[in-house]
Motif scaffolding. Structure first.
Motif, PDB file in Angstrom:
ATOM      1  N   HIS A 114       0.763  -1.178  -0.080  1.00  0.00           N
ATOM      2  CA  HIS A 114      -0.140  -0.019  -0.062  1.00  0.00           C
ATOM      3  C   HIS A 114       0.898   1.307  -0.158  1.00  0.00           C
ATOM      4  O   HIS A 114       0.551   2.478  -0.458  1.00  0.00           O
ATOM      5  CB  HIS A 114      -1.084   0.009   1.141  1.00  0.00           C
ATOM      6  CG  HIS A 114      -2.194   0.882   1.118  1.00  0.00           C
ATOM      7  ND1 HIS A 114      -2.034   2.252   1.657  1.00  0.00           N
ATOM      8  CD2 HIS A 114      -3.060   0.870   0.337  1.00  0.00           C
ATOM      9  CE1 HIS A 114      -3.242   2.737   1.360  1.00  0.00           C
ATOM     10  NE2 HIS A 114      -4.131   1.996   0.523  1.00  0.00           N
ATOM     11  N   GLY A 115       1.768   1.287   0.501  1.00  0.00           N
ATOM     12  CA  GLY A 115       2.850   2.536   0.616  1.00  0.00           C
ATOM     13  C   GLY A 115       3.395   2.950  -0.852  1.00  0.00           C
ATOM     14  O   GLY A 115       3.758   3.817  -0.970  1.00  0.00           O
ATOM     15  N   PHE A 116       3.320   1.948  -1.811  1.00  0.00           N
ATOM     16  CA  PHE A 116       3.814   2.371  -3.158  1.00  0.00           C
ATOM     17  C   PHE A 116       2.721   2.494  -4.311  1.00  0.00           C
ATOM     18  O   PHE A 116       3.167   2.107  -5.304  1.00  0.00           O
ATOM     19  CB  PHE A 116       4.773   1.353  -3.634  1.00  0.00           C
ATOM     20  CG  PHE A 116       6.262   1.450  -2.888  1.00  0.00           C
ATOM     21  CD1 PHE A 116       7.053   2.384  -3.244  1.00  0.00           C
ATOM     22  CD2 PHE A 116       6.438   0.625  -1.676  1.00  0.00           C
ATOM     23  CE1 PHE A 116       8.381   2.726  -2.465  1.00  0.00           C
ATOM     24  CE2 PHE A 116       7.605   0.724  -0.846  1.00  0.00           C
ATOM     25  CZ  PHE A 116       8.525   1.730  -1.535  1.00  0.00           C
ATOM     26  N   MET A 117       1.557   2.562  -3.604  1.00  0.00           N
ATOM     27  CA  MET A 117       0.231   2.674  -4.733  1.00  0.00           C
ATOM     28  C   MET A 117       0.451   3.674  -5.439  1.00  0.00           C
ATOM     29  O   MET A 117      -0.088   3.569  -6.783  1.00  0.00           O
ATOM     30  CB  MET A 117      -0.817   2.905  -3.874  1.00  0.00           C
ATOM     31  CG  MET A 117      -1.400   1.569  -3.186  1.00  0.00           C
ATOM     32  SD  MET A 117      -2.026   0.190  -4.154  1.00  0.00           S
ATOM     33  CE  MET A 117      -3.225   1.001  -4.932  1.00  0.00           C
ATOM     34  N   SER A 144      -4.962  -4.147   1.938  1.00  0.00           N
ATOM     35  CA  SER A 144      -5.332  -2.718   1.628  1.00  0.00           C
ATOM     36  C   SER A 144      -5.040  -2.387   0.351  1.00  0.00           C
ATOM     37  O   SER A 144      -5.941  -1.600  -0.256  1.00  0.00           O
ATOM     38  CB  SER A 144      -4.564  -1.729   2.697  1.00  0.00           C
ATOM     39  OG  SER A 144      -4.686  -2.145   3.933  1.00  0.00           O
ATOM     40  N   SER A 145      -3.838  -2.831  -0.188  1.00  0.00           N
ATOM     41  CA  SER A 145      -3.696  -2.445  -1.778  1.00  0.00           C
ATOM     42  C   SER A 145      -4.611  -3.232  -2.454  1.00  0.00           C
ATOM     43  O   SER A 145      -5.102  -2.738  -3.537  1.00  0.00           O
ATOM     44  CB  SER A 145      -2.284  -2.723  -2.093  1.00  0.00           C
ATOM     45  OG  SER A 145      -1.847  -4.182  -1.728  1.00  0.00           O
ATOM     46  N   ALA A 174       5.619   2.027   3.073  1.00  0.00           N
ATOM     47  CA  ALA A 174       6.496   2.055   2.014  1.00  0.00           C
ATOM     48  C   ALA A 174       7.924   1.507   2.758  1.00  0.00           C
ATOM     49  O   ALA A 174       8.461   2.068   3.682  1.00  0.00           O
ATOM     50  CB  ALA A 174       6.583   3.416   1.360  1.00  0.00           C
ATOM     51  N   THR A 175       8.592   0.721   1.904  1.00  0.00           N
ATOM     52  CA  THR A 175       9.862   0.035   2.636  1.00  0.00           C
ATOM     53  C   THR A 175      11.013   0.756   2.044  1.00  0.00           C
ATOM     54  O   THR A 175      11.089   1.166   0.804  1.00  0.00           O
ATOM     55  CB  THR A 175      10.095  -1.346   2.409  1.00  0.00           C
ATOM     56  OG1 THR A 175       9.812  -1.692   0.937  1.00  0.00           O
ATOM     57  CG2 THR A 175       8.844  -2.196   3.197  1.00  0.00           C
ATOM     58  N   LEU A 323      18.154   5.815  -5.716  1.00  0.00           N
ATOM     59  CA  LEU A 323      17.425   6.568  -4.950  1.00  0.00           C
ATOM     60  C   LEU A 323      16.885   6.009  -3.733  1.00  0.00           C
ATOM     61  O   LEU A 323      16.135   5.068  -4.058  1.00  0.00           O
ATOM     62  CB  LEU A 323      16.527   7.652  -5.456  1.00  0.00           C
ATOM     63  CG  LEU A 323      16.834   8.427  -6.809  1.00  0.00           C
ATOM     64  CD1 LEU A 323      15.863   8.868  -7.707  1.00  0.00           C
ATOM     65  CD2 LEU A 323      17.586   9.504  -6.247  1.00  0.00           C
ATOM     66  N   VAL A 324      17.360   6.283  -2.599  1.00  0.00           N
ATOM     67  CA  VAL A 324      16.865   5.590  -1.450  1.00  0.00           C
ATOM     68  C   VAL A 324      15.690   6.379  -0.885  1.00  0.00           C
ATOM     69  O   VAL A 324      15.860   7.508  -0.586  1.00  0.00           O
ATOM     70  CB  VAL A 324      17.643   5.345  -0.325  1.00  0.00           C
ATOM     71  CG1 VAL A 324      17.375   4.739   0.999  1.00  0.00           C
ATOM     72  CG2 VAL A 324      18.981   4.450  -0.843  1.00  0.00           C
ATOM     73  N   GLY A 325      14.416   5.488  -0.846  1.00  0.00           N
ATOM     74  CA  GLY A 325      13.388   6.354  -0.223  1.00  0.00           C
ATOM     75  C   GLY A 325      12.115   6.524  -1.024  1.00  0.00           C
ATOM     76  O   GLY A 325      12.239   7.276  -2.274  1.00  0.00           O
ATOM     77  N   HIS A 326      10.947   6.650  -0.771  1.00  0.00           N
ATOM     78  CA  HIS A 326       9.827   6.759  -1.765  1.00  0.00           C
ATOM     79  C   HIS A 326       9.553   8.130  -1.995  1.00  0.00           C
ATOM     80  O   HIS A 326       9.556   8.465  -3.279  1.00  0.00           O
ATOM     81  CB  HIS A 326       8.487   6.175  -0.804  1.00  0.00           C
ATOM     82  CG  HIS A 326       7.312   6.743  -1.624  1.00  0.00           C
ATOM     83  ND1 HIS A 326       6.738   7.924  -1.481  1.00  0.00           N
ATOM     84  CD2 HIS A 326       6.502   5.933  -2.398  1.00  0.00           C
ATOM     85  CE1 HIS A 326       5.517   8.063  -2.181  1.00  0.00           C
ATOM     86  NE2 HIS A 326       5.309   6.639  -2.782  1.00  0.00           N
TER      87      HIS A 326
END
Length: 351
Positions: A114-117, A144-145, A174-175, A323-326
């Protein structure tokens, strides 16, 4: 109500109360009647449907589904409410195992939590933009996704299959690269790929932080077992597991087995062991490296300041890695004019 449960008239109830039945027993009796009525109601509704969801403008949930065949392993169901229509619907959590035999090669596959929807939606809009007609499978790592995607995405008019992971749900947020949750997610990828290959389905895997600017399939050489993108140099051991094509073949299945066995020893996820295994097995099958001018890592893409629309040759695929991080990934895509989600599609979830 069945005969074994007896006939309960108003006179019977009054008689029971007059005979000294306690209030607790009487309430239990009423609860029994309520449960019985509910069971009768559900027995008439039939088994849950297995569905393929079509991404489309927001509508009644039932209108955006296509009924498929019933399978022996019927997935668990979940009763939800479509907030836009207030209609209760039964949602079947379909898995990859349920739909694999109905897919047509080559399939495009990705995974999401869900964090990367938003990144997933951007990928899907990029596919819509170039009018690809391949089967698309989105493996949801959490419910959830799955639930959000089941309601469709406004403005997205391509068809894609939504399935829930059959390997255990993961975290919703998001991881970050290198984290424990990240490694847990990416190590499942090889098992998904093996499911396709062993079922005779060619598969193009793509991370969600990727956009397609052109059709990638014409660049796959005839007979290639494995086609991979490289990171910074055109070398076999500098490959990226975020974008790769695998042909359904015995050689590919053996390769995936070897990769899977070495995964527990990979401290970063799956890519280091992949590059080690490809060093051993890469020459036993037809392996192709994608041209770096067309299939670009985040570093290669950002090293050139010319807008992508003006580049010659124009990229076919861009990966927002290195790139590290959403947040950094979405910022890079927006700044590079690679964000394809229309403003009308933002924040329309009903879940």
């Amino acid at each position: 109500m069945t005969e074994t449960q007896g006939n309960y008239s108003a006179d019977n109830i009054e008689s029971m109360m007059c005979e000294g039945v306690s209030r607790r027993a009487f309430l239990t009796f009423l609860m029994f009647l309520l449960v019985d009525a509910i069971l009768v109601l559900f027995s008439q509704s039939g088994p849950p449907r297995e569905t393929i969801f079509q991404a489309s403008p927001r509508r009644n949930f039932r209108d955006s589904t296509t009924t498929t065949r019933h399978l022996n392993n019927t997935p668990s169901s979940f009763v939800t409410t479509n907030a836009s229509s207030h209609v209760n619907t039964t949602l079947s959590f379909v898995t990859l195992i349920d739909v694999i035999n109905s897919l047509k090669s080559p399939v495009i596959m990705t995974t999401v939590n869900h964090g990367f929807m938003d990144l997933l939606q951007n990928l899907l809009f990029s596919i819509q933009r170039i009018s690809l007609e391949n089967d698309i499978v989105v493996i949801c790592e959490d419910r959830s996704s799955y639930l959000e995607l089941s309601h469709g995405v406004r403005g997205l008019n391509i068809t894609y299959h939504i399935v829930l992971t059959h390997l255990g749900e993961s975290v919703e947020n998001a991881t970050t690269y290198g984290s424990k949750n990240y490694k847990s997610l990416v190590k499942k990828r090889v098992l998904y790929l093996k499911c396709f290959v062993d079922s005779g389905v060619d598969v193009l895997y793509t991370d969600v932080d990727i956009v397609l600017l052109g059709d990638p399939f014409p660049y796959i050489e005839r007979g290639a077992d494995l086609v991979v993108q490289t990171e910074m140099s055109p070398r076999l051991r500098d490959t990226c597991t975020g974008f790769m094509f695998m042909k359904a073949s015995k050689k590919m299945s053996v390769f995936l087995d070897a990769w899977s066995k070495k995964l527990p020893r990979d401290p970063f996820g799956n890519q280091r062991t992949f590059n080690k295994v490809i060093g051993k097995y890469g020459k036993t099958m037809k392996t192709q490296l994608e041209p770096m001018t067309k299939f670009q890592s985040g570093k290669i893409f950002r090293d050139t300041k010319t807008p992508w629309r003006e580049r010659e040759p124009r990229p076919v695929e861009v990966h927002a890695n290195f790139l590290v991080g959403h947040g950094k990934k979405t910022d890079m895509l927006r700044e590079a004019d690679l964000w394809f989600i229309p403003e009308s599609s933002i924040n329309v979830s009903t879940i």
